[in-house]
Design a protein around this motif. Structure first.
Motif, short mmCIF file in Angstrom:
data_model
loop_
_atom_site.label_atom_id
_atom_site.label_comp_id
_atom_site.label_asym_id
_atom_site.label_seq_id
_atom_site.Cartn_x
_atom_site.Cartn_y
_atom_site.Cartn_z
N ASN A 142 41.71 47.44 52.68
CA ASN A 142 42.76 46.57 53.21
C ASN A 142 42.53 46.27 54.68
O ASN A 142 41.98 47.10 55.40
CB ASN A 142 44.13 47.23 53.09
CG ASN A 142 44.59 47.37 51.67
OD1 ASN A 142 44.36 46.49 50.85
ND2 ASN A 142 45.24 48.47 51.38
N THR B 141 48.42 45.85 47.69
CA THR B 141 47.69 46.44 48.80
C THR B 141 48.04 47.89 49.05
O THR B 141 47.36 48.56 49.81
CB THR B 141 48.00 45.66 50.09
OG1 THR B 141 49.40 45.72 50.32
CG2 THR B 141 47.55 44.23 49.99
N ASN C 218 47.91 51.56 48.49
CA ASN C 218 47.14 52.59 47.79
C ASN C 218 47.73 53.98 47.97
O ASN C 218 47.25 54.93 47.41
CB ASN C 218 45.69 52.59 48.29
CG ASN C 218 44.99 51.30 47.95
OD1 ASN C 218 45.15 50.78 46.85
ND2 ASN C 218 44.25 50.78 48.89
N TRP D 49 46.95 43.47 53.81
CA TRP D 49 46.47 42.59 52.76
C TRP D 49 45.10 43.06 52.29
O TRP D 49 44.35 43.66 53.03
CB TRP D 49 46.45 41.12 53.20
CG TRP D 49 45.49 40.80 54.29
CD1 TRP D 49 44.21 40.34 54.15
CD2 TRP D 49 45.72 40.91 55.70
NE1 TRP D 49 43.63 40.16 55.38
CE2 TRP D 49 44.53 40.50 56.35
CE3 TRP D 49 46.79 41.32 56.48
CZ2 TRP D 49 44.39 40.48 57.73
CZ3 TRP D 49 46.66 41.30 57.87
CH2 TRP D 49 45.49 40.88 58.46
N ASN D 50 44.82 42.80 51.01
CA ASN D 50 43.59 43.25 50.37
C ASN D 50 42.43 42.35 50.78
O ASN D 50 42.59 41.15 50.91
CB ASN D 50 43.78 43.25 48.86
CG ASN D 50 42.63 43.89 48.15
OD1 ASN D 50 41.73 43.19 47.71
ND2 ASN D 50 42.63 45.20 48.07
N PRO E 85 39.84 46.97 45.75
CA PRO E 85 41.24 47.43 45.71
C PRO E 85 41.55 48.50 46.76
O PRO E 85 42.68 48.61 47.21
CB PRO E 85 41.40 48.00 44.30
CG PRO E 85 40.26 47.49 43.51
CD PRO E 85 39.16 47.16 44.47
N GLU E 86 40.55 49.26 47.16
CA GLU E 86 40.76 50.35 48.12
C GLU E 86 40.67 49.89 49.58
O GLU E 86 40.94 50.65 50.49
CB GLU E 86 39.71 51.46 47.91
CG GLU E 86 39.68 52.03 46.53
CD GLU E 86 38.78 51.23 45.58
OE1 GLU E 86 38.04 50.33 46.02
OE2 GLU E 86 38.85 51.51 44.38
#
Length: 170
Positions: free
Chosen positions: A88, A26, A28, A80-81, A85-86
């Protein structure tokens, strides 16, 4: 002041460590610094991941109309995702201390006792969503931040209930 100092020390202590790879999980970014807004408040925000999905965030905010009033907030957040991917979500808890002009926030006490400032400590919760851009160092977030104050007239829900933030990531 204490929470801002704590966040600054945490960032400095971790600056000596080797930068981790953020391609998985999570995280980035490692640290982000920016502004926080809603229709009533403006302020600064700094968020730092201390390990994995665990982050600390410091906020310093003031009211647009009553710029002499200031609130310092320190938060612990778990991220948490949620699909991309970007993207959260996060939730957490924290504490704050506010310094408020009696006239601006507590008219009855102002009429009774006159000018003065009162200190209002309290507990905070936070839940939000954030997006971190891949190609530019920018993080955008929106959240709800309910709180309880132990002194003063504002409890549970007020002008600092939520906001949007834009942060430079590094």
């Amino acid at each position: 002041l204490f929470f801002g100092l704590f966040a600054l020390l945490a960032v400095q202590a971790n600056a000596q460590k080797k930068k981790p790879s953020f391609s998985k999980g999570t995280q980035n970014y490692e640290t982000a610094l920016g502004i926080r807004l809603n229709p009533w408040i403006v302020g600064f925000t700094i968020k730092h991941f201390i390990q994995g999905p665990h982050a600390i965030e410091g906020l310093v905010t003031t009211n647009h109309q009553h710029k002499g009033n200031v609130t310092f907030t320190g938060l612990y957040e778990y991220h948490w995702n949620v699909g991309l991917p970007e993207l959260n979500m996060y939730a957490g808890v924290g504490v704050h201390v506010g310094f408020y002009d009696r006239r601006d926030y507590d008219w009855d006490r102002y009429v009774e006792k006159g000018k003065g400032t009162y200190v209002s400590p309290g507990l905070d919760g936070i839940i939000g969503i954030e997006y971190t851009f891949k190609k530019i160092p920018l993080n955008l977030s929106a959240d709800l931040k309910p709180y309880v104050q132990f002194a003063g007239p504002t409890n549970f829900i007020g002008e600092e209930i939520g906001g949007i933030s834009a942060r430079y990531t590094f």
